[in-house]
Design a protein around this motif. Structure first.
Motif, PDB file in Angstrom:
ATOM      1  N   GLU A 104       0.937  -1.199  -0.095  1.00 22.15           N
ATOM      2  CA  GLU A 104      -0.049   0.193   0.020  1.00 22.15           C
ATOM      3  C   GLU A 104       0.981   1.222  -0.036  1.00 22.15           C
ATOM      4  OE1 GLU A 104      -3.812   2.089   2.154  1.00 22.15           O
ATOM      5  OE2 GLU A 104      -2.142   0.837   3.508  1.00 22.15           O
ATOM      6  N   SER A 105       1.892   1.207   0.924  1.00 22.25           N
ATOM      7  CA  SER A 105       2.714   2.413   0.733  1.00 22.25           C
ATOM      8  C   SER A 105       3.336   2.745  -0.596  1.00 22.25           C
ATOM      9  CB  SER A 105       4.029   2.190   1.879  1.00 22.25           C
ATOM     10  OG  SER A 105       5.105   1.311   1.503  1.00 22.25           O
ATOM     11  N   LEU A 106       3.921   1.828  -1.171  1.00 24.80           N
ATOM     12  CA  LEU A 106       4.397   1.917  -2.583  1.00 24.80           C
ATOM     13  C   LEU A 106       3.197   2.466  -3.604  1.00 24.80           C
ATOM     14  CD1 LEU A 106       6.536  -1.205  -2.702  1.00 24.80           C
ATOM     15  CD2 LEU A 106       7.404   0.976  -3.253  1.00 24.80           C
ATOM     16  N   LYS A 134      10.221   5.076  -3.961  1.00 27.04           N
ATOM     17  CA  LYS A 134      10.719   4.131  -2.795  1.00 27.04           C
ATOM     18  C   LYS A 134      11.014   5.097  -1.546  1.00 27.04           C
ATOM     19  CE  LYS A 134      12.981   0.483  -5.204  1.00 27.04           C
ATOM     20  NZ  LYS A 134      14.235  -0.196  -5.588  1.00 27.04           N
ATOM     21  N   PHE A 135      11.390   6.265  -1.727  1.00 27.17           N
ATOM     22  CA  PHE A 135      11.649   7.135  -0.751  1.00 27.17           C
ATOM     23  C   PHE A 135      10.511   7.540  -0.028  1.00 27.17           C
ATOM     24  CE2 PHE A 135      12.193  11.430   1.222  1.00 27.17           C
ATOM     25  CZ  PHE A 135      13.228  11.324   1.924  1.00 27.17           C
ATOM     26  N   ARG A 136       9.316   7.958  -0.678  1.00 24.40           N
ATOM     27  CA  ARG A 136       7.953   8.464  -0.458  1.00 24.40           C
ATOM     28  C   ARG A 136       7.398   7.176   0.232  1.00 24.40           C
ATOM     29  NH1 ARG A 136       5.246  13.163  -4.131  1.00 24.40           N
ATOM     30  NH2 ARG A 136       6.905  14.296  -4.803  1.00 24.40           N
ATOM     31  N   ALA A 137       7.478   6.075  -0.368  1.00 20.72           N
ATOM     32  CA  ALA A 137       6.711   4.902   0.374  1.00 20.72           C
ATOM     33  C   ALA A 137       7.421   4.854   1.823  1.00 20.72           C
ATOM     34  CB  ALA A 137       6.833   3.653  -0.574  1.00 20.72           C
ATOM     35  N   GLY A 138       8.843   5.056   1.882  1.00 17.93           N
ATOM     36  CA  GLY A 138       9.415   4.819   3.155  1.00 17.93           C
ATOM     37  C   GLY A 138       8.777   5.719   4.183  1.00 17.93           C
ATOM     38  N   TYR A 140       5.375   6.486   4.272  1.00 14.94           N
ATOM     39  CA  TYR A 140       4.171   5.600   4.794  1.00 14.94           C
ATOM     40  C   TYR A 140       4.502   4.733   5.722  1.00 14.94           C
ATOM     41  CZ  TYR A 140       1.522   8.350   1.378  1.00 14.94           C
ATOM     42  OH  TYR A 140       0.834   9.595   0.531  1.00 14.94           O
ATOM     43  N   LEU A 141       5.788   3.810   5.287  1.00 13.34           N
ATOM     44  CA  LEU A 141       6.019   2.650   5.981  1.00 13.34           C
ATOM     45  C   LEU A 141       6.676   2.902   7.520  1.00 13.34           C
ATOM     46  CD1 LEU A 141       7.708   0.280   3.492  1.00 13.34           C
ATOM     47  CD2 LEU A 141       5.987  -0.134   4.991  1.00 13.34           C
ATOM     48  N   SER A 142       7.143   3.988   7.678  1.00 18.09           N
ATOM     49  CA  SER A 142       7.616   4.530   8.905  1.00 18.09           C
ATOM     50  C   SER A 142       7.077   5.022   9.962  1.00 18.09           C
ATOM     51  CB  SER A 142       8.801   5.623   8.859  1.00 18.09           C
ATOM     52  OG  SER A 142       9.900   5.022   7.787  1.00 18.09           O
ATOM     53  N   VAL A 143       5.297   4.979   9.413  1.00 15.01           N
ATOM     54  CA  VAL A 143       4.430   5.646  10.440  1.00 15.01           C
ATOM     55  C   VAL A 143       4.054   4.309  11.269  1.00 15.01           C
ATOM     56  CG1 VAL A 143       2.177   6.662  10.842  1.00 15.01           C
ATOM     57  CG2 VAL A 143       3.920   7.457   9.141  1.00 15.01           C
ATOM     58  N   PRO A 144       4.216   4.346  12.709  1.00 19.89           N
ATOM     59  CA  PRO A 144       3.885   3.059  13.206  1.00 19.89           C
ATOM     60  C   PRO A 144       2.673   2.604  13.165  1.00 19.89           C
ATOM     61  CG  PRO A 144       5.125   4.642  14.656  1.00 19.89           C
ATOM     62  CD  PRO A 144       4.799   5.216  13.314  1.00 19.89           C
ATOM     63  N   THR A 161      12.669  -2.033  -0.807  1.00 20.64           N
ATOM     64  CA  THR A 161      13.703  -2.118  -1.787  1.00 20.64           C
ATOM     65  C   THR A 161      13.406  -3.154  -3.100  1.00 20.64           C
ATOM     66  OG1 THR A 161      14.307  -4.148  -0.365  1.00 20.64           O
ATOM     67  CG2 THR A 161      15.500  -1.842  -0.114  1.00 20.64           C
ATOM     68  N   LYS A 162      12.487  -3.979  -2.736  1.00 19.08           N
ATOM     69  CA  LYS A 162      11.940  -5.004  -3.377  1.00 19.08           C
ATOM     70  C   LYS A 162      10.753  -4.559  -4.167  1.00 19.08           C
ATOM     71  CE  LYS A 162      14.072  -8.639  -1.066  1.00 19.08           C
ATOM     72  NZ  LYS A 162      13.991 -10.040  -0.266  1.00 19.08           N
ATOM     73  N   ILE A 163      11.133  -3.904  -5.624  1.00 23.15           N
ATOM     74  CA  ILE A 163       9.877  -3.710  -6.368  1.00 23.15           C
ATOM     75  C   ILE A 163      10.290  -3.447  -7.742  1.00 23.15           C
ATOM     76  CG2 ILE A 163       9.609  -1.172  -5.747  1.00 23.15           C
ATOM     77  CD1 ILE A 163       6.737  -3.376  -6.174  1.00 23.15           C
TER      78      ILE A 163
END
Length: 176
Positions: A104-106, A134-138, A140-144, A161-163
């Motif tokens: 979803e973040s990606l 990937k940076f922007r997805a990070g 989203y992913l970094s929000v606990p 990394t894997k996409i």
């Protein structure tokens, strides 16, 4: 992605009959267009119609305050959403939740950049923008979240990394 028709004064947007436009959390459908702007009807069944000048729409697009879901109201889109497996996220294992959050973040990062006009739905375009996606997805992913398997917080940022471009475009198509 929005279709912008060049104009010496303001950008013009091309919203189709079956497109959904979301502004401030409210879902709309374009019902009329003129030189002044668009008239949208809310899709919540209230019958409320609102008009927006082209300048207002342009500002909202620039600020990322407008989401355009092309063909969201087409019968084929509705059928595809029904066929898609749907589960309540809380019923998934923590590992499955993390995988869903990852994908979803990606997709969200891609859609954000698409709204800004920085990427198109082609492999070439995605490949050239993959680093920023990937940076922007990070972000989203970094929000606990409750189901996180990976510890987040502090100054850590998890970057996918894997996409691949083709895989991301398939996920975006399935999401839309």
């Amino acid at each position: 992605m929005l279709n912008i028709q060049p104009s010496p004064d303001l950008p013009r947007f091309a919203f189709g009959e079956y497109d959904e436009v979301i502004m401030e959390g409210i879902s709309y459908r374009a019902i009329d267009c003129s030189d002044a702007g668009y008239v949208f009807a809310r899709t919540d069944g209230t019958g409320v119609a609102e008009s927006f000048a082209h300048a207002v729409l342009s500002q909202r697009v620039t600020r990322g305050m407008l989401v355009h879901r092309r063909d969201a109201f087409l019968p084929e889109s509705a059928k595809r959403r029904l066929r898609a497996p749907a589960q309540v996220l809380s019923t998934l294992t923590p590992k499955q939740q993390q995988k869903a959050k990852y994908h979803e973040s990606l997709v969200r990062a891609f859609l954000e950049m698409e709204t800004e006009g920085k990427v198109k739905r082609t492999e070439t375009s995605v490949n050239s923008a993959l680093h920023e996606i990937k940076f922007r997805a990070g972000k989203y992913l970094s929000v606990p979240s409750e189901g996180d398997v990976i510890e987040t917080g502090g100054n850590k940022m998890i970057v996918p990394t894997k996409i691949s471009a083709s895989r991301l475009l398939k996920r975006v198509a399935a999401f839309s």
